[in-house]
Design an enzyme around this catalytic site. Structure first.
Site, PDB file in Angstrom:
ATOM      1  N   LYS A 193      -8.821 144.621 100.546  1.00 48.97           N
ATOM      2  CA  LYS A 193     -10.325 144.748 100.234  1.00 48.97           C
ATOM      3  C   LYS A 193     -10.802 146.139 100.394  1.00 48.97           C
ATOM      4  O   LYS A 193     -11.661 146.337  99.788  1.00 48.97           O
ATOM      5  CB  LYS A 193     -10.989 143.656 101.314  1.00 48.97           C
ATOM      6  CG  LYS A 193     -12.397 143.699 101.311  1.00 48.97           C
ATOM      7  CD  LYS A 193     -13.068 143.217 102.576  1.00 48.97           C
ATOM      8  CE  LYS A 193     -14.537 143.642 102.727  1.00 48.97           C
ATOM      9  NZ  LYS A 193     -15.259 143.501 104.166  1.00 48.97           N
TER      10      LYS A 193
ATOM     11  N   ASP B  47     -14.437 139.221  99.716  1.00 48.94           N
ATOM     12  CA  ASP B  47     -14.658 138.992 101.142  1.00 48.94           C
ATOM     13  C   ASP B  47     -14.886 137.605 101.537  1.00 48.94           C
ATOM     14  O   ASP B  47     -14.943 136.615 100.486  1.00 48.94           O
ATOM     15  CB  ASP B  47     -15.823 139.952 101.529  1.00 48.94           C
ATOM     16  CG  ASP B  47     -17.158 139.594 101.308  1.00 48.94           C
ATOM     17  OD1 ASP B  47     -17.315 138.734 100.345  1.00 48.94           O
ATOM     18  OD2 ASP B  47     -18.227 139.923 101.536  1.00 48.94           O
TER      19      ASP B  47
END
Length: 205
Positions: free
Chosen positions: A115, A133
């Site tokens: 991420k 997320d």
């Protein structure tokens, strides 16, 4: 799908990440610190830190204990401070103090996962990467925009189904939508701009 992102674009043509940073290095640090913490909390913790340590060299000179003092208001601060020092050392020793622009090199840094790497590649180098997320994982499945059981599956779904001309800002639109409208416990369906296109079964309750 095109209509969904056309509406997102019309409402916010240039969505931005909410983590404060001044360069690629401070962006890496900020995103790494944001794990299990809010962007507001991270910004508060890094406001003074980045004034005195905006390069890996300056961060190393500052030292781990001083970093802890700056970030002790955010979750897991001790381990995060260790990672900040470790990643700074690697950047200096292996990359000449420059943040690399490859996912593999970024993910090799302590505290930097897929991420974080995707956020940096997207926000700093303008690559159409998708930083998934918890917000995107939730609303991707809830709305039908990107269905999948894990982060990689959701990332692939966005890459496969979102029109190419919306790829660059896609994850920002989705994060912000999940953060402020399509909330986990009380989604604001009555004011949602894609309500008529959404597959969420409870949207009319």
């Amino acid at each position: 799908m095109r209509e969904i992102f056309t509406r997102f674009h019309a409402a916010d043509p240039e969505p931005k990440g909410e983590l404060d940073h001044v360069n690629a290095y401070t962006l890496v640090v900020a995103v790494a610190l944001s794990a299990q913490s809010t962007d507001v909390g991270v910004n508060r913790a890094t406001r003074e830190l980045f004034k005195i340590a905006d390069t890996p060299e300056k961060m190393l000179a500052l030292g781990e204990e001083a970093v802890i003092e700056h970030i002790k208001t955010i979750g897991l601060y001790s381990n995060k401070a260790k990672n900040v020092i470790k990643l700074s050392r690697i950047l200096v020793e292996e990359h000449g103090g420059v943040v690399p622009n490859s996912r593999a090199a970024l993910e090799a840094l302590p505290g930097v996962g897929r991420k974080t790497a995707n956020v940096v590649l997207n926000m700093w180098w303008g690559m159409p990467t998708q930083a998934v997320d918890t917000h995107i994982l939730r609303i991707g499945n809830r709305t039908g925009i990107a269905v999948g059981k894990d982060v990689v599956a959701i990332e692939r779904a966005i890459e496969d189904h979102v029109p190419a001309d919306f790829q660059h800002h896609a994850h920002h639109w989705l994060i912000l939508h999940g953060r402020y409208v399509c909330k986990a416990r009380k989604p604001m369906c009555s004011t949602c701009l894609i309500r008529d296109l959404c597959t969420f079964e409870d949207k009319n309750l």
